[in-house]
Design an enzyme around this catalytic site. Structure first.
Site, mmCIF file in Angstrom:
data_model
loop_
_atom_site.group_PDB
_atom_site.id
_atom_site.type_symbol
_atom_site.label_atom_id
_atom_site.label_comp_id
_atom_site.label_asym_id
_atom_site.label_seq_id
_atom_site.Cartn_x
_atom_site.Cartn_y
_atom_site.Cartn_z
ATOM 1 N N ASN A 144 0.851 -1.195 0.000
ATOM 2 C CA ASN A 144 0.000 0.000 0.000
ATOM 3 C C ASN A 144 0.886 1.244 0.000
ATOM 4 O OD1 ASN A 144 0.550 0.813 2.850
ATOM 5 N ND2 ASN A 144 -0.338 -1.212 3.226
ATOM 6 N N LYS A 188 8.484 -17.435 -10.556
ATOM 7 C CA LYS A 188 7.674 -16.320 -11.052
ATOM 8 C C LYS A 188 6.449 -16.858 -11.801
ATOM 9 C CE LYS A 188 8.013 -12.305 -13.985
ATOM 10 N NZ LYS A 188 8.651 -11.831 -15.195
ATOM 11 N N ASP A 191 -4.234 -9.741 13.096
ATOM 12 C CA ASP A 191 -4.422 -8.340 13.461
ATOM 13 C C ASP A 191 -3.516 -8.062 14.661
ATOM 14 O OD1 ASP A 191 -5.326 -5.893 14.535
ATOM 15 O OD2 ASP A 191 -7.253 -6.151 13.506
ATOM 16 N N ILE A 192 -2.434 -7.329 14.411
ATOM 17 C CA ILE A 192 -1.402 -7.117 15.445
ATOM 18 C C ILE A 192 -1.953 -6.254 16.584
ATOM 19 C CG2 ILE A 192 0.991 -6.393 15.826
ATOM 20 C CD1 ILE A 192 1.287 -6.564 12.707
ATOM 21 N N LYS A 237 -11.306 -3.660 18.728
ATOM 22 C CA LYS A 237 -9.934 -4.149 18.850
ATOM 23 C C LYS A 237 -9.473 -4.191 20.302
ATOM 24 C CE LYS A 237 -8.596 -3.094 14.183
ATOM 25 N NZ LYS A 237 -7.499 -3.395 13.271
HETATM 26 N N1 CTP Z 1 -3.625 -3.199 12.251
HETATM 27 C C1 CTP Z 1 -2.793 -4.195 12.704
HETATM 28 N N2 CTP Z 1 -2.790 -5.410 12.078
HETATM 29 C C2 CTP Z 1 -3.584 -5.656 11.020
HETATM 30 C C3 CTP Z 1 -4.440 -4.637 10.546
HETATM 31 C C4 CTP Z 1 -4.430 -3.422 11.183
HETATM 32 O O1 CTP Z 1 -2.064 -3.973 13.656
HETATM 33 N N3 CTP Z 1 -3.545 -6.827 10.429
HETATM 34 C C5 CTP Z 1 -3.686 -1.918 12.968
HETATM 35 C C6 CTP Z 1 -3.106 -0.758 12.235
HETATM 36 O O2 CTP Z 1 -1.721 -0.597 12.515
HETATM 37 C C7 CTP Z 1 -3.903 0.395 12.776
HETATM 38 C C8 CTP Z 1 -5.270 -0.193 12.904
HETATM 39 O O3 CTP Z 1 -5.044 -1.582 13.126
HETATM 40 O O4 CTP Z 1 -3.504 0.790 14.059
HETATM 41 C C9 CTP Z 1 -6.041 0.025 11.646
HETATM 42 O O5 CTP Z 1 -7.053 -0.831 11.544
HETATM 43 P P1 CTP Z 1 -7.753 -1.149 10.118
HETATM 44 O O6 CTP Z 1 -6.854 -1.941 9.276
HETATM 45 O O7 CTP Z 1 -8.270 0.131 9.557
HETATM 46 O O8 CTP Z 1 -8.925 -1.911 10.726
HETATM 47 P P2 CTP Z 1 -9.831 -3.005 10.172
HETATM 48 O O9 CTP Z 1 -10.317 -3.710 11.362
HETATM 49 O O10 CTP Z 1 -9.103 -3.777 9.130
HETATM 50 O O11 CTP Z 1 -11.005 -2.189 9.566
HETATM 51 P P3 CTP Z 1 -11.352 -1.731 8.092
HETATM 52 O O12 CTP Z 1 -10.266 -2.247 7.190
HETATM 53 O O13 CTP Z 1 -12.668 -2.333 7.905
HETATM 54 O O14 CTP Z 1 -11.370 -0.233 8.169
#
Ligand code: CTP
Length: 413
Positions: free
Chosen positions: A210, A288, A306-307, A343
């Site tokens: 990204n 590849k 999700d960290i 979260k």
């Molecule tokens: N984050 C994380 N690990 C992941 C995804 C997100 O630690 N696999 C953390 C990001 O560093 C940030 C927050 O979660 O602090 C952002 O969350 P986001 O990705 O926006 O939340 P989602 O639950 O995926 O919600 P959505 O994509 O529906 O907005």
């Protein structure tokens, strides 16, 4: 605070001219430089320029009896709070790593009892040579501080790592060193920060990524360091150099980021700034993917860990303060507050990344400014549009205030 003094050793490289700018930059920040110019350094700049800018005598030779009578090399090596070698040539690094002492610069480096900071500058092949890398490791193991080098075009016409860090970046590192010496409100506190994007490989050449630049997370790491915190920065791939006095762990994938974050614990505070890829390709091939064999018509993905959630919901050893970031495109506060609860983190720093009416819209990812809304258990607070470094400074102050106060929320059940 008493006057801060450095001993600046200028080695023989094209970047020597930048050392003159460093003297000026440091003096603007209230740091005085006393200069040693090596023989090779004097081929690039004159002792007179160094003396004029530093407002002091410029020292050049070991066996200059007048200097020895005025100030011997042992005393010279201890007259400053910090020794900075810029440019640190491959030769100067090799001499110091191996304890050679055959001129004023190397003798001083061997005699000093002060910390030494090296700003390496050399051709990319010299930098990559195993001997230089070995010397670098020896110097780091001996406690030396290393700033740079950076990647870029070189005076010799090549491209790569080896260009000396910019004077402002070296001055930042010097200032950070002095700041760490003073008592900050976060002294003794450990803060974990994730930053940047993640790269999720499909095959050896392709990955899902990204636009995150890592700027906000790095700025936050520096702001917290400046308040005295011990910072571990777990970062995905970025173009930013490792910030000085911050333990920087480089990772590629979400799974690596989780593992590195868990390894970094315990922490008093954990901030999840990284734009982690929610998904990764379900299979990663060693070869590849070729067009002829059907190629890529679709990508099957698997959800990444999700960290933020994993660490927010730890039953034991949860950091006292866990902060997440949320990039939203609509109903920012509503979605962000829901995310905070889902979260299990304490605060969410939300921003609007939709293209449209927001002042910084479309430019947050990769840009230098940010307009955030801080959401805590006590409600929301919209901050005006400001540079990411300022968002970082304000947030760091809030964190310092909170960590200094009474114990916070415990882990979500
Ligand atoms: N984050 C994380 N690990 C992941 C995804 C997100 O630690 N696999 C953390 C990001 O560093 C940030 C927050 O979660 O602090 C952002 O969350 P986001 O990705 O926006 O939340 P989602 O639950 O995926 O919600 P959505 O994509 O529906 O907005």
């Amino acid at each position: 605070m008493s006057e801060r003094k450095i001993l600046l050793i200028i080695g023989g490289g094209v970047a020597a001219y930048k050392a003159l700018e460093l003297i000026r930059e440091l003096s603007r920040r209230g740091v005085r430089s006393r200069v040693i110019l090596t023989k090779a350094g004097a081929e690039f700049i004159t002792p007179l320029s160094a003396a004029s800018l530093s407002g002091d005598k410029c020292y050049t030779e070991l066996f200059d009896l007048t200097s020895e009578a005025e100030m011997g090399h042992i005393e010279l090596s201890r007259s400053a709070d910090l020794v900075v070698v810029a440019p640190a040539t491959a030769d100067l690094m090799a001499k110091t790593a191996n304890g050679f002492a055959n001129d004023l610069a190397s003798t001083t480096l061997l005699a000093t009892d002060k910390p030494v900071m090296f700003a390496p500058a050399m051709n990319v092949r010299m930098w990559n040579h195993p001997a230089t890398q070995r010397n670098l490791k020896t110097l780091a193991d001996d406690g030396a501080l290393i700033v740079g080098p950076e990647k870029g075009d070189m005076a010799c016409g090549e491209f790569g790592y080896g260009r000396m860090a910019e004077p402002a970046a070296i001055a930042d590192a010097v200032e950070a060193y002095f700041m760490r010496e003073t008592e900050g409100p976060l002294k003794g506190k450990h803060v974990l920060i994730t930053a940047g994007p993640t790269h999720e490989a499909m095959d050896p050449v392709r990955y899902i990524a990204n636009r995150s630049s890592g700027k906000q997370g790095y700025a936050l790491a520096e702001a917290l360091r400046n308040l005295g915190a011990d910072v571990t920065l777990v970062t995905g791939p970025t173009n930013l150099p490792d910030p000085a006095f911050i333990k920087t762990v480089r990772v590629e994938t979400a799974r690596e980021m989780l593992a590195a974050s868990e390894t970094a614990l315990p922490a008093d505070c954990a901030i999840f700034c990284a734009a982690v890829s929610d998904y990764r390709p379900s299979t990663e091939t060693n070869q590849k993917i070729k067009k002829e064999r059907g190629g890529l018509t679709s990508i099957e993905v698997t959800e990444n860990p999700d960290i933020l959630k994993a660490i927010s919901q730890m039953s034991e050893g949860r950091p006292r303060l866990v902060i997440g970031f949320a990039a939203e495109t609509q109903d920012v506060v509503c979605y962000a507050e829901a995310k905070r609860k889902r979260k299990g983190c304490d605060w969410i720093v939300a921003n609007d990344v939709s293209p449209g009416d927001n002042v910084v819209s479309g430019g947050v990812m990769g840009g230098d400014r940010n307009a955030v809304i801080l959401i805590t258990e006590n409600g929301e607070e919209a901050w005006p549009d400001m540079p990411k470094t300022e968002v970082a400074r304000r947030l760091a102050e809030r964190i310092a205030k909170t960590l200094g106060g009474p114990h916070l929320v415990k882990a979500a059940e």
